[in-house]
Enzyme design. Sequence first.
Site, mmCIF file in Angstrom:
data_model
loop_
_atom_site.group_PDB
_atom_site.id
_atom_site.type_symbol
_atom_site.label_atom_id
_atom_site.label_comp_id
_atom_site.label_asym_id
_atom_site.label_seq_id
_atom_site.Cartn_x
_atom_site.Cartn_y
_atom_site.Cartn_z
ATOM 1 N N GLU A 281 -42.468 -0.111 32.984
ATOM 2 C CA GLU A 281 -43.163 0.951 31.317
ATOM 3 C C GLU A 281 -45.080 1.261 31.419
ATOM 4 O OE1 GLU A 281 -41.565 -1.751 30.836
ATOM 5 O OE2 GLU A 281 -39.920 -0.655 30.103
ATOM 6 N N HIS B 64 -36.382 -8.006 21.076
ATOM 7 C CA HIS B 64 -36.558 -6.435 20.501
ATOM 8 C C HIS B 64 -36.377 -6.204 19.339
ATOM 9 C CE1 HIS B 64 -34.557 -6.755 25.095
ATOM 10 N NE2 HIS B 64 -34.201 -5.917 24.187
#
Lengths: 335, 354
Positions: free
Chosen positions: B84, B153
Amino acid sequence: MASPTTTTSVQQLEHLLLRMWQIRWFELRAMELFEEKLIRGSVHPYIGMEAIAVGACAALREDDYITSTHRGHGHCVAKGLELKLMMAEIIGREDGYCRGRGGSMHITAMDRGMLGADAIVAGSSAIAVGAGHGLRLQGRDSVVVCFFGDGASNQGILHEACNLAAVLAAPVVYVCENNEWAISTPVTASTSVSNIADRAAGYGFPGVIVDGNDVLAMRDVAAEAVARARAGEGPTLIEAKSYRITPHSAATKTDLRPPEELDAWRARDPILRFSRYLTGEAGVEPARLEEIEEQARRDVEEAVEFAKASPRPEPEAALEDVYAPADWLTPGRLA
Amino acid sequence: MSGVGSTEPHKSAGAGSAGAGVGAVRELTMSEALNEALHEEMERDPTVFVVGEDIAAMGGLFQVTSGLLDRFGPQRVIDAPISEAAQAGAGVGAALVGCRPVVELQIADFVSLVMDQVVNHAGKWRYMSGGRVTVPFVLRGAVSSGIGMAAQHSQTLEAWFVHAPGLVVIMPSTPYDAKGLLKSAIRDDNPVVFLEKRLLYSRRGPVPDTDYVVPIGVAEIKQEGSHVTFVSYAQGVHLGLQAARQLAREGIEVEVVDLRTLKPLDIQTVVASVSKTGHLVVATEAARAGSMASELVARVCDVAFDALRAAPVRVTAKDTPMPYAAPLERAVLPQVEDVVDAVNQVLGRVPVGR
Ligand SMILES: Cc1ncc(C[n+]2csc(CCOP(=O)(O)OP(=O)(O)O)c2C)c(N)n1
Ligand SMILES: [Mg+2]
């Protein structure tokens, strides 16, 4: 001293020496200006490493790009930035490359292919990949050279970036400036391999070790890596073995490095070595070398004068340029 | 907008009525609307490209990048390694040389892995250069709370970016806004963090078949009302609208202000509403401390304290990591009844009908 594998005119060789002397004098003066309190924060001199940037940038075209580090003045000079605008930036003046907003560690000059110096160690390693890919997307065959240190070689983003550069075959050349130390940490204590170039094998691209104090050797390995990148064959990792002769920064007063080590590297000073080559094999008159050094010194002195004469930014200007112009950018709007 | 026609993967569900003489209005899901925005912007501008995990052949976990690979090829639709930070850094680099990259984070929690590139690089490069460069870069991510994805998450982290100078922060609540704002984000010369609530991806709404944009920095009153100003964004807007329907039965009129953009903040619209109602409830699905809700209350107090007839009330998630089990997650995330309670509190009413 490696002999040049490419045909090189005497003028070109002299130009390399001029650039190296410009860096040397620029840094010496910058350290003085720091002591005189004209420079705030800190300044990280590139002294002893001049051959790396000058050699690498000699392999680049004007429309190629570089990213740089906290120790970035050498990269800027080598890429052809104006000493005056650099010095004005470093002492925080309006005429500086970044109008005094960036300072020593953030010089940016897109018109000279300088994407920006980055004070986050290894921070620009992925920026180089994206810049390379973005240039290619626009039909340009420019190459991006990413300079970073031995200390930076242990950052996670560098691993991500090298892998991404490889899978995209991005036109990037990684130049690791292994000067054996990261502030007080020797590379032997911080790094799992004795040659950082070995890590390239893990990414499936070439890793090359070069004597970073030999400007012609540096230029030659860079030229090969740049040609490879330009041809779409992907990145190369060049590990330039070198040393910084001066302390980590002008503000860092402790230096844990053994004096014998320093002496040994002083004897391998890249400028002295190249000068010996020029007056020897290349047949340049010693007087000419003195002229070149003198010119570099004058260039730097003019830069200092220019910088000192440049106005300081007005305090109100601190609020400018947080954002690029946009419809929504009306006064008083921002949170 | 030409070229969005035949290869466009999503077709109208058929519920759309004709717009005001400018193309049809379809009912699209938010992911379909976002997908259209990407198709249109990539068609319009060859420097726009997308990077992310599983976004090419698969079209992204939530189909937002569906069909882009076939149409624009692998140089502009890049299936990136699970890196990322490098994706975001590459976005910054591409933006510096004149491209308009859109980087997709599969899940918005992964912003923690890209903070240095976004906050220390994207948000500052222009300022540090003395205004000499621009970083037109969009970072998209799916906020996945409310569906049992647990603590790693399910975060709602917009406040981190609102706090960092140099960034634009957008969180849409409807398909219409999502499409129009993503197009604005891509066209803007500044780095934009664009957070999409995953539960809203499948929610349908009218989207005209035209090349419209929704301007950055402009809030919208999603429902008018005279008693209380409710300010939120993304999922919070829907909590507010539901609460407003309940409260309407008791004669309470709630004005629902959807910020849409968190930075820049359309404080004028908020203040105008508060000046009318004298009561403020703000909501966010983020944790409470240092939240956008806190910032909103402070901003209103800065400029319109005299308009307030009661202390503003914040409706937020609890200051905990997100638990997994349904009753626990429900206890942590703000619910419609929390908004109802907050409205009653700000109006000094005893809660009724719970
Ligand atoms: C991410 C990050 N960590 C730490 C620092 C503080 N720091 C500045 S320079 C430096 C050493 C860097 O060593 P190296 O990469 O070998 O470069 P050199 O200074 O030797 O040129 C450190 C630790 C920083 N600027 N950024
Ligand atoms: Mg080092």
